[in-house]
Design a protein around this motif. Structure first.
Motif, PDB file in Angstrom:
ATOM      1  N   UNK A 102       0.845  -1.192   0.000  1.00 62.36           N
ATOM      2  CA  UNK A 102       0.000   0.000   0.000  1.00 62.36           C
ATOM      3  C   UNK A 102       0.883   1.246   0.000  1.00 62.36           C
ATOM      4  N   UNK A 103       0.611   2.132  -0.938  1.00 63.83           N
ATOM      5  CA  UNK A 103       1.436   3.328  -1.052  1.00 63.83           C
ATOM      6  C   UNK A 103       0.607   4.512  -1.542  1.00 63.83           C
ATOM      7  N   UNK A 104       1.098   5.709  -1.201  1.00 63.97           N
ATOM      8  CA  UNK A 104       0.433   6.967  -1.568  1.00 63.97           C
ATOM      9  C   UNK A 104       1.482   7.950  -2.073  1.00 63.97           C
ATOM     10  N   UNK A 105       1.162   8.647  -3.150  1.00 65.46           N
ATOM     11  CA  UNK A 105       1.953   9.819  -3.540  1.00 65.46           C
ATOM     12  C   UNK A 105       0.983  10.907  -3.985  1.00 65.46           C
ATOM     13  N   UNK A 106       1.230  12.125  -3.516  1.00 63.85           N
ATOM     14  CA  UNK A 106       0.345  13.247  -3.822  1.00 63.85           C
ATOM     15  C   UNK A 106       1.175  14.423  -4.327  1.00 63.85           C
ATOM     16  N   UNK A 107       0.519  15.352  -5.011  1.00 63.92           N
ATOM     17  CA  UNK A 107       1.204  16.580  -5.431  1.00 63.92           C
ATOM     18  C   UNK A 107       0.270  17.770  -5.275  1.00 63.92           C
ATOM     19  N   UNK A 108       0.874  18.953  -5.233  1.00 60.93           N
ATOM     20  CA  UNK A 108       0.104  20.178  -5.059  1.00 60.93           C
ATOM     21  C   UNK A 108       0.579  21.297  -5.966  1.00 60.93           C
ATOM     22  N   UNK A 109       0.949  20.952  -7.199  1.00 63.60           N
ATOM     23  CA  UNK A 109       1.373  21.967  -8.148  1.00 63.60           C
ATOM     24  C   UNK A 109       2.845  22.300  -8.011  1.00 63.60           C
ATOM     25  N   UNK A 110       3.190  23.555  -8.286  1.00 62.67           N
ATOM     26  CA  UNK A 110       4.591  23.995  -8.284  1.00 62.67           C
ATOM     27  C   UNK A 110       4.826  25.072  -7.236  1.00 62.67           C
ATOM     28  N   UNK A 111       6.080  25.164  -6.808  1.00 60.40           N
ATOM     29  CA  UNK A 111       6.502  26.208  -5.885  1.00 60.40           C
ATOM     30  C   UNK A 111       7.636  26.988  -6.529  1.00 60.40           C
ATOM     31  N   UNK A 112       7.537  28.309  -6.490  1.00 67.08           N
ATOM     32  CA  UNK A 112       8.575  29.173  -7.050  1.00 67.08           C
ATOM     33  C   UNK A 112       9.176  30.038  -5.958  1.00 67.08           C
ATOM     34  N   UNK A 113      10.488  29.946  -5.791  1.00 70.41           N
ATOM     35  CA  UNK A 113      11.175  30.757  -4.781  1.00 70.41           C
ATOM     36  C   UNK A 113      11.027  32.251  -5.083  1.00 70.41           C
ATOM     37  N   UNK A 114      10.823  32.588  -6.355  1.00 64.62           N
ATOM     38  CA  UNK A 114      10.769  33.996  -6.742  1.00 64.62           C
ATOM     39  C   UNK A 114       9.464  34.680  -6.379  1.00 64.62           C
ATOM     40  N   UNK A 115       8.370  33.912  -6.297  1.00 68.29           N
ATOM     41  CA  UNK A 115       7.102  34.577  -5.983  1.00 68.29           C
ATOM     42  C   UNK A 115       6.369  33.973  -4.786  1.00 68.29           C
ATOM     43  N   UNK A 116       7.020  33.067  -4.052  1.00 66.60           N
ATOM     44  CA  UNK A 116       6.423  32.538  -2.835  1.00 66.60           C
ATOM     45  C   UNK A 116       7.482  32.522  -1.733  1.00 66.60           C
ATOM     46  N   UNK A 117       7.035  32.756  -0.515  1.00 65.81           N
ATOM     47  CA  UNK A 117       7.958  32.904   0.610  1.00 65.81           C
ATOM     48  C   UNK A 117       8.399  31.553   1.167  1.00 65.81           C
ATOM     49  N   UNK A 118       9.450  31.613   1.975  1.00 62.91           N
ATOM     50  CA  UNK A 118       9.918  30.423   2.681  1.00 62.91           C
ATOM     51  C   UNK A 118       8.814  29.877   3.590  1.00 62.91           C
ATOM     52  N   UNK A 119       8.042  30.787   4.180  1.00 62.24           N
ATOM     53  CA  UNK A 119       6.944  30.369   5.068  1.00 62.24           C
ATOM     54  C   UNK A 119       5.902  29.546   4.296  1.00 62.24           C
ATOM     55  N   UNK A 120       5.604  29.961   3.065  1.00 66.27           N
ATOM     56  CA  UNK A 120       4.648  29.213   2.241  1.00 66.27           C
ATOM     57  C   UNK A 120       5.214  27.840   1.894  1.00 66.27           C
ATOM     58  N   UNK A 121       6.514  27.801   1.592  1.00 63.81           N
ATOM     59  CA  UNK A 121       7.158  26.525   1.277  1.00 63.81           C
ATOM     60  C   UNK A 121       7.037  25.550   2.451  1.00 63.81           C
ATOM     61  N   UNK A 122       7.348  26.010   3.641  1.00 64.94           N
ATOM     62  CA  UNK A 122       7.264  25.158   4.830  1.00 64.94           C
ATOM     63  C   UNK A 122       5.819  24.731   5.075  1.00 64.94           C
TER      64      UNK A 122
END
Length: 280
Positions: free
Chosen positions: A1-21
């Protein structure tokens, strides 16, 4: 049994470190919940469950928090594919429902399993899905800025259950400010595809994913004997020829995970009951 999920892309140029975390923590928590759910549910049920959680999280562009189109309205698309019975269902440009993936799930019982626009909404209402606004203030501000001066992220899940069955589910709020009527990859087999050998969910620029037939190619190549890494390698090489922007997550029938993006950084998390892998 396994799971993998995704939530689109993250860009360091237009999103903060806080959003990344925040996205790292969110994906890890959702992957853990989905894996627990998988203990007593099928791959199809679990894929819908995981994508519903992602749709409900305003960090992602699906369900609540979806992008706004050029006429100021939100239209969402989602699809589900059961690898065992080879059934595909989906909604395209549906408005005012909380969880488009759950409407796709109900459509699995129908002969007509992909519905668009007003027909999709009418079907949802007939099946007791309540009216729900998925707009959040942040998206309205982004839209107004585009109107004055004038964002990508889809969510998905691939699951392998205890019976060895695979399923893939994908949901999107679009790319934002698109022409009304534009159709993304998320409710097509280019962006969401599964059979008994492999299941894939994609994110990125829908037009590129459709042009490359990304998910369907990967699954077909695994079915024809390539291993998962080889199938990704060949498919993403072809994507590069058109300068395509995409990411994909996959599980094969042997329980192997794989993920890849053409541009940094796709946000994803996988869990097999003992080990998490989360995007960095």
């Amino acid at each position: 049994m396994k799971i993998i999920i995704h939530g689109g892309f993250f860009s360091e140029s237009d999103q903060s470190h806080e959003v990344k975390v925040a996205k790292q923590n969110s994906l890890k928590a959702i992957a853990a919940k989905a894996f627990d759910y998988l203990q007593s549910h099928t791959a199809e049920e679990t894929a819908v469950y995981a994508v519903s959680l992602l749709e409900d999280d305003t960090l992602y562009n699906a369900g609540t928090g979806s992008q706004i189109q050029s006429d100021g309205k939100i239209r969402m698309s989602a699809s589900l594919m059961n690898g065992e019975n080879q059934k595909f269902s989906g909604v395209i440009n549906i408005e005012n429902v909380k969880n488009p993936i759950q409407v796709a799930r109900v459509l699995m019982k129908e002969n007509d399993r992909v519905l668009g626009g007003n027909g999709a909404k009418t079907y949802a209402t007939a099946n007791e899905f309540e009216d729900y606004s998925t707009e959040i203030p942040q998206r309205r501000k982004e839209y107004e800025a585009k109107v004055k001066n004038g964002g990508k992220g889809t969510v998905g899940c691939v699951a392998l259950d205890r019976n060895g069955h695979l399923a893939a589910a994908t949901s999107t709020g679009g790319k934002g400010f698109e022409i009304v009527g534009r159709i993304s990859d998320s409710a097509t087999v280019a962006g969401n595809y599964a059979n008994r050998y492999c299941a894939v969910s994609c994110t990125g620029v829908g037009e590129d994913i459709v042009s490359n037939a990304t998910a369907a190619k990967i699954v077909t190549r695994v079915t024809d004997g390539m291993n998962l890494e080889e199938a990704f390698e060949k498919t993403f090489a072809e994507l590069k020829e058109i300068d395509g922007f995409a990411g994909a997550v996959a599980i094969d029938r042997n329980g192997n995970f794989f993920h890849r993006d053409s541009h940094p950084t796709m946000v994803f998390a996988s869990f097999d009951g003992s080990t998490f892998e989360v995007f960095d």
